[in-house]
Scaffold this active site. Structure first.
Site, short mmCIF file in Angstrom:
data_model
loop_
_atom_site.label_atom_id
_atom_site.label_comp_id
_atom_site.label_asym_id
_atom_site.label_seq_id
_atom_site.Cartn_x
_atom_site.Cartn_y
_atom_site.Cartn_z
N GLN A 191 3.83 6.29 7.37
CA GLN A 191 4.32 5.23 6.49
C GLN A 191 5.56 4.57 7.11
O GLN A 191 5.98 3.52 6.65
CB GLN A 191 4.70 5.80 5.12
N PHE A 222 1.02 8.78 0.13
CA PHE A 222 1.60 9.27 -1.13
C PHE A 222 3.01 9.82 -0.95
O PHE A 222 3.47 10.65 -1.72
CB PHE A 222 0.68 10.34 -1.77
N GLU A 226 6.06 9.48 4.74
CA GLU A 226 7.25 8.63 4.82
C GLU A 226 8.18 9.18 5.90
O GLU A 226 8.70 8.43 6.71
CB GLU A 226 7.96 8.58 3.45
N ARG A 304 17.11 9.83 -7.15
CA ARG A 304 16.18 9.17 -8.06
C ARG A 304 15.93 10.03 -9.31
O ARG A 304 15.66 9.50 -10.38
CB ARG A 304 14.86 8.79 -7.37
N ARG A 336 5.06 10.26 -4.39
CA ARG A 336 4.87 9.28 -5.48
C ARG A 336 5.75 9.58 -6.70
O ARG A 336 5.51 10.54 -7.43
CB ARG A 336 3.40 9.28 -5.88
N PHE A 338 9.03 10.15 -6.37
CA PHE A 338 10.23 10.42 -5.58
C PHE A 338 11.37 11.02 -6.41
O PHE A 338 12.48 10.50 -6.43
CB PHE A 338 10.67 9.09 -4.95
N THR A 434 16.64 3.24 -3.43
CA THR A 434 17.96 3.47 -4.04
C THR A 434 19.07 3.34 -2.99
O THR A 434 20.22 3.08 -3.33
CB THR A 434 18.03 4.85 -4.70
N ALA A 503 8.67 3.51 -1.94
CA ALA A 503 9.44 3.04 -3.09
C ALA A 503 8.70 1.96 -3.89
O ALA A 503 9.33 1.22 -4.64
CB ALA A 503 10.83 2.56 -2.65
N GLU A 706 3.99 3.54 -7.70
CA GLU A 706 4.39 4.86 -8.20
C GLU A 706 4.39 5.02 -9.72
O GLU A 706 4.02 6.08 -10.23
CB GLU A 706 5.79 5.20 -7.67
N1 MTE Z 1 -2.29 4.44 -3.18
C1 MTE Z 1 -3.13 4.89 -2.24
N2 MTE Z 1 -4.43 4.59 -2.35
N3 MTE Z 1 -2.70 5.66 -1.20
C2 MTE Z 1 -1.38 6.02 -1.07
O1 MTE Z 1 -1.01 6.71 -0.14
N4 MTE Z 1 0.89 5.86 -2.03
C3 MTE Z 1 1.68 5.66 -3.25
C4 MTE Z 1 1.29 4.34 -3.91
N5 MTE Z 1 -0.14 4.24 -4.06
C5 MTE Z 1 -0.46 5.55 -2.08
C6 MTE Z 1 -0.97 4.74 -3.12
C7 MTE Z 1 3.10 5.65 -2.99
S1 MTE Z 1 3.92 7.12 -2.91
C8 MTE Z 1 3.80 4.49 -2.84
S2 MTE Z 1 5.47 4.48 -2.60
C9 MTE Z 1 3.12 3.19 -2.87
O2 MTE Z 1 1.73 3.29 -3.07
C10 MTE Z 1 3.40 2.50 -1.54
O3 MTE Z 1 2.83 1.26 -1.47
P1 MTE Z 1 3.47 -0.05 -2.15
O4 MTE Z 1 4.92 -0.01 -1.83
O5 MTE Z 1 2.74 -1.13 -1.50
O6 MTE Z 1 3.21 0.08 -3.61
N1 LUZ Z 2 12.05 6.43 -0.38
C1 LUZ Z 2 13.32 6.21 -0.12
C2 LUZ Z 2 11.54 6.26 -1.61
O1 LUZ Z 2 13.75 6.41 1.02
N2 LUZ Z 2 14.13 5.75 -1.09
C3 LUZ Z 2 13.70 5.55 -2.35
O2 LUZ Z 2 14.47 5.15 -3.21
C4 LUZ Z 2 12.35 5.82 -2.63
N3 LUZ Z 2 11.88 5.67 -3.86
C5 LUZ Z 2 10.61 5.94 -4.11
C6 LUZ Z 2 9.80 6.39 -3.09
N4 LUZ Z 2 10.27 6.54 -1.85
MO1 MOS Z 3 6.13 6.66 -1.94
S1 MOS Z 3 6.86 8.50 -2.52
O1 MOS Z 3 7.64 5.90 -1.95
O2 MOS Z 3 5.83 6.93 -0.33
#
Ligand code: MTE
Ligand code: LUZ
Ligand code: MOS
Length: 765
Positions: A191, A222, A226, A304, A336, A338, A434, A503, A706
Site C-alpha cells: 500500500q 486492509f 501499509e 486514532r 481497517r 486503525f 492524523t 486512512a 474504513e
Molecule cells: N477494500 C478492499 N476490497 N480491499 C482492501 O484492502 N482496504 C481498506 C478499505 N477497503 C481494502 C478495502 C482499508 S484499510 C482502507 S484504509 C481503504 O480501503 C483504502 O482505500 P481508500 O483510501 O481508497 O478508501
Molecule cells: N495510517 C496512518 C492510517 O498512517 N495514519 C492514519 O491516520 C491512518 N488512519 C487510518 C488508517 N491508516
Molecule cells: Mo487502512 S488501515 O488505512 O490501510
C-alpha cells in the site's frame, strides 16, 4: 459505473505480483524465522543448508551494506535479527535458492542455539513492567475529575478486544531485479510504494533515486500492507543487489500468518458517569494497546483510538489515556479502522453496562448523547455539517426500531431455545491521516496525440475501487468517455514521495491532485480552441468530447482538439499536487483540527442465538450511511458490505490465540475462523443518507473505506442482548470476539433453580 477491474478479476487476467512473468535467472527467497519469541542467539549453523545443491546464498544481518533498520515512526525494528529475538517468526536470515522447493528444504537444515528469555504477551503486564513503545498520551476535555460528583450513576469496568488477521487474499510478496548503474526495480504488493523505496535505500545504502518501486494492484491490503509489505520488498532488493540476479518472494499463507503483525488487541478500563436523564457527563478510559515487539505504526494507531474514544457522542468531560505496550508478539499494525474500532468498542461497552444496570435499552442512552452541530470533540475540533442526529433519526425511523423490538420480544416469548437480540451501532469516523504532513498527493496526466489519456497517481488499487474512481474524476474533468482513459501502475519514478494508500483518504487525496492536473490541461486545451476559433477562453467549453463556442457545438472533437494543441506545441502533460487545507494538530496540547471532515452512519443489527448450541446467525444489518454525494454506488456499497462482514468477523469469530510462549496457535484457516457466506447477514440493507457531502471529499463523495467496519461492532452487543434474553443471570462481559464457546458459557452461567436455563439443562421440555 462498473468497477473497471472486475472483468479482469473474474477472468483471471488481472496481474498480481505472483502473475508477473518470471525472468530468466530468477532466484527464490525464503526467510529463516525465529522458533521462539524472546531469546539471545548463541549460534546459528547454516553449514548444512549452504551445502545443499541449489542453495545460492544465505544472507544475514552481516551482509547488509547500510542500516539494519526498517522502523518507520521509530527506529526500533531490525530487518534481520542480530543477537536477540523479539518475537516468534522474526526474520533471522534469508535463504536464496534456485527454486522455492530447495529453499524450503534448506530451511529445515538450519539449526540454532538459544538462551531463552522471559516472554510478555499481555499488554497490562508490559505496562506494569514499564515496557512501553512511547510515553502514554492523554486527550482531555472539561474536567472529568470534578464531574463525577454531579453524576447520578457511575459505572466502571474493563473491555477487551482481540486482534485480527488481515487475510488479504494475496499474501505478502515482492520481486526485485537489478537495473543499470547499481539501481534496482522492485515490484511489490504494498500500500506504500514510497515506504518500500525509502527502506530499501536505507538498508542498501543507496540514494532513493536508484530504487524504483512499482505496484500494479493488491489482492487486498486492509492495512496489512501499509507498513508491513516493506520487509519483503527490502529483503528481495538486498538479495538482488548482492547477487546481481532477479529475486522473488511470495509468502505461503502460514508463513504470512506467523510472521506478520495484525490488528492490535486492546485491554481497556472505562468509567462512565450519567445524569438522571441519561446524559453522559463524564467518561474516562485507559487503553492498553498490545503493540508487539516494535513500534511499526502503533503510535499512530494509538492516536486514532483516542480520537474516536467517544464515537458519535458528545461528552462534556473526557479524560482518555492510551499506553502502547511492547510485548513479544509480531509487531501489530494498521488494520481497517486503525485503532478507531478499539476505542469505539469501549464506550459502547460502557453504555451497554450502564443500560443493563439501569434496566433500559442502550439506545435510550445513545439517543440522549448524539453529537450536534458545533459540538467539540475532546481533541478540539468542532463538528461542522454534522450529520449525526440526522443519521441516527433516519435509521430508527426508516427501519422502524419499535417494530423490530416488538417482533423480537414476541419471538423471544414464543421461543425457548432460540433468542433474538438487537443492537444499534452508530459510527463517526474522521477522514485524514492524523499525522497532518501525510495528507498530500500527486497525479501525473499525459494526453497522447491520439486523444487517449494516461494517468498515474500515488494511490494503490487494492480492491477498494480507486482506479475506477480516478477514471470517473478524469471523465468528469475532460468530459470524455472511460475508454479514452487508462490508469497506470503506481510507480515511484512517475509519482514520488507518496503517502501510503490508507486512512480511507486515497480517493480524496489522489483524486484532488488528479483534478488539479486535469484542470490545468483543460485550461490549455480551451486556450488552444479559443485561439483557433478567434474567440475568448471564457466562451469555450468542452462537453461530450466536443468544443463549444458560446454554447454552440463546433466541428472540433476531442481528438482534433488534442491534435491542434500538439501542433501548437502546447504541453500535454501535467503534474497535479494537492494537500488538504485547514487541517492541523498540536501534539503538545493534544488539540487541533486533524480531520478534513467526518463520516457518519448508524446501523441496526439483529441476531438469533441458538441457546442449546451457543451458535448464532446475523439476521440483519440495516444501516443508513453518509456517503455525501455518492460517486459510485456498486463500489461504495461493496465497501459497506465487505466492511460490515469484516467487522462482524472481528467481533464474533476471528480468535487469535498465542500461547504463553508467544507462539501463534491460530496459524491457519483451520484454526482461525473467518466469516464465510453463512456469516453474512441474511439481510444487509444500505440506505444513503440524504446529504450534501463535503467540499474536501472527492466530488463531494465521502471516503467510505474504513467506517463501515465499525458497524460490525453491533453484532457483539446484539448477541449479548440475546444471551441476556435467555439467561437473565448472565454477567455482561466485554471480551471480543464473542465466539460460540463464550456464548455457550454465558448462556449457562449463574444458573438459578427453577429458571428456564435450569429447565433446559435438565432436559425438561
Ligand atoms: N477494500 C478492499 N476490497 N480491499 C482492501 O484492502 N482496504 C481498506 C478499505 N477497503 C481494502 C478495502 C482499508 S484499510 C482502507 S484504509 C481503504 O480501503 C483504502 O482505500 P481508500 O483510501 O481508497 O478508501
Ligand atoms: N495510517 C496512518 C492510517 O498512517 N495514519 C492514519 O491516520 C491512518 N488512519 C487510518 C488508517 N491508516
Ligand atoms: Mo487502512 S488501515 O488505512 O490501510
Amino acid at each position: 459505473m462498473k468497477n473497471i477491474d472486475s472483468v479482469g478479476h473474474v477472468r483471471g487476467e488481472s496481474i498480481y505480483l505472483d502473475d508477473i512473468p518470471v525472468r530468466t535467472g530468477t532466484l527464490y527467497a525464503l526467510v529463516y524465522d525465529a522458533p521462539c519469541a524472546h531469546a539471545r542467539i548463541k549460534n546459528v549453523d547454516y553449514s548444512k543448508a549452504e551445502a545443499l545443491p541449489g542453495v545460492v546464498r544465505i544472507l544475514t544481518h552481516q551482509d547488509i551494506p547500510g542500516e539494519n533498520e526498517i522502523g518507520n515512526i521509530f527506529q526500533d525494528e531490525p530487518l534481520l535479527a542480530e543477537n536477540e529475538i523479539h518475537f516468534w517468526g522474526m526474520s533471522i536470515a534469508l535463504i536464496i535458492a534456485e527454486s522455492e522447493y530447495i529453499a524450503r528444504q534448506a530451511k529445515k537444515l538450519i539449526s540454532i542455539e538459544l538462551d531463552e528469555l522471559p516472554v510478555i504477551t499481555d499488554p497490562r503486564e508490559a505496562r506494569t513492567k514499564n515496557s512501553l513503545i512511547a510515553p502514554p498520551r492523554t486527550f482531555k476535555m472539561g474536567d472529568a475529575e470534578s464531574a463525577w460528583s454531579a453524576c447520578e450513576y457511575i459505572f466502571e469496568g474493563t473491555a477487551d478486544t482481540n486482534g485480527q488477521e488481515h487475510l488479504y487474499i494475496e499474501s505478502q510478496g515482492a520481486y526485485a531485479y537489478p537495473t543499470e548503474h547499481g539501481s534496482i526495480r522492485i515490484s511489490s504488493s504494498t500500500q506504500g510504494p514510497t515506504q518500500v523505496q525509502k527502506a530499501v535505500a536505507r538498508v542498501l545504502d543507496i540514494p532513493m533515486h536508484k530504487v524504483e518501486v512499482d505496484v500494479t494492484r493488491l489482492g487486498g491490503g486492509f492495512g496489512g500492507k501499509e507498513d508491513q509489505a516493506t520487509a519483503w520488498g527490502v529483503l528481495v532488493a538486498l538479495a538482488a543487489q548482492i547477487l546481481k540476479r532477479p529475486v522473488k518472494y511470495s509468502l505461503h499463507r502460514m508463513d504470512d500468518m506467523r510472521m506478520t503483525g495484525k490488528r492490535h488487541p486492546y485491554s481497556s478500563d472505562y468509567k462512565i458517569g450519567l445524569s438522571k436523564d441519561l446524559k453522559i457527563l463524564a467518561y474516562e478510559a485507559t487503553f492498553h494497546q498490545n503493540a508487539g515487539a516494535s513500534a511499526d505504526l502503533s503510535p499512530a494507531v494509538l492516536e486514532r483510538t483516542l480520537f474516536h474514544a467517544t464515537n458519535m457522542y458528545f461528552v462534556p468531560n473526557v479524560e482518555v489515556t492510551a499506553y502502547s505496550c511492547r510485548t513479544h508478539l509480531p509487531p501489530n499494525t494498521a488494520f481497517r479502522g486503525f485503532g478507531g474500532p478499539q476505542g469505539m468498542f469501549v464506550i459502547e461497552a460502557a453504555i451497554s453496562r450502564a443500560a443493563n444496570e439501569l434496566g433500559i435499552a442502550a439506545r435510550e442512552i445513545q439517543a440522549r448523547n448524539i453529537l450536534q452541530e458545533g459540538d467539540e470533540f475532546p481533541y478540539g475540533q468542532k463538528t461542522e455539517k454534522c450529520e449525526a442526529q440526522k443519521v441516527w433519526d433516519t435509521t430508527l425511523e426508516a427501519y422502524n426500531i419499535e417494530q423490530i423490538e416488538q417482533e423480537i420480544a414476541t419471538f423471544n416469548s414464543e421461543n425457548k431455545h432460540y433468542k433474538k437480540g438487537v443492537a444499534i451501532m452508530p459510527v463517526c469516523f474522521g477522514i485524514s491521516f492524523t499525522n497532518t504532513p501525510m495528507n498530500n498527493a500527486r497525479a501525473l496526466v499525459h494526453i497522447y496525440q491520439d486523444g487517449s489519456v494516461g494517468i498515474s497517481t500515488g494511490g494503490v488499487e487494492m480492491g477498494q475501487g480507486l482506479n475506477t474512481k480516478m477514471v470517473q474524476v478524469a471523465m468528469a474533468e475532460f468530459s470524455i468517455p472511460a475508454h479514452r482513459i487508462k490508469i497506470e501502475t503506481t510507480n515511484t519514478t512517475r509519482v514520488a514521495n507518496t503517502s501510503p494508500s490508507a486512512a480511507s483518504a486515497t480517493a480524496d487525496l489522489n483524486g484532488k491532485a488528479l483534478e488539479q492536473a486535469c484542470r490545468a490541461l483543460k485550461k490549455r486545451l480551451i486556450e488552444t480552441a479559443a485561439k483557433h476559433l478567434q474567440s475568448n477562453s471564457s466562451d469555450i467549453s468542452i462537453e461530450d468530447e466536443f468544443v463549444f463556442n458560446k454554447n454552440k457545438k463546433m466541428d472540433i472533437g476531442w481528438e482534433k482538439l488534442v491534435q491542434l494543441a500538439f501542433l501548437n506545441r502546447v504541453c500535454l502533460s501535467e503534474n497535479g499536487h494537492y494537500s488538504t487545507p485547514v487541517i492541523h494538530f498540536d501534539k503538545a496540547k493534544e488539540k487541533g483540527h486533524p480531520f478534513a471532515y467526518h463520516v457518519y452512519g448508524n446501523s441496526i443489527t439483529v441476531v438469533t442465538v441458538d441457546c442449546l448450541r451457543g451458535r448464532y446467525e446475523v439476521d440483519a444489518v440495516k444501516l443508513v450511511h453518509d456517503f455525501g454525494k455518492k460517486m459510485n454506488t456498486p463500489i461504495d456499497d461493496g465497501q459497506i458490505e465487505g466492511g460490515v462482514v469484516q467487522g462482524i468477523g472481528w467481533m464474533t469469530m476471528e480468535e487469535l490465540l498465542y500461547n504463553d510462549k508467544g507462539r501463534l496457535l491460530s496459524n491457519a484457516l483451520s484454526t482461525y475462523k473467518i466469516p464465510d457466506i453463512y456469516s453474512v447477514p441474511k439481510d444487509l440493507i444500505i440506505k444513503n443518507l440524504d446529504a450534501e457531502g463535503h467540499p474536501l471529499a472527492i466530488r463531494q463523495s465521502k471516503a467510505v473505506g474504513e467506517p463501515p467496519l465499525m458497524y460490525g461492532i453491533g453484532a457483539y452487543f446484539a448477541i449479548q442482548n440475546a444471551v441476556k434474553a435467555f439467561n437473565p443471570n448472565y454477567d455482561l462481559k466485554f471480551d471480543a470476539p464473542f465466539t460460540p464457546e463464550k456464548v455457550l458459557m454465558g448462556l449457562y452461567e449463574n444458573v438459578e433453580k427453577g429458571s428456564l436455563v435450569d429447565a433446559v439443562l435438565k432436559h425438561e421440555s
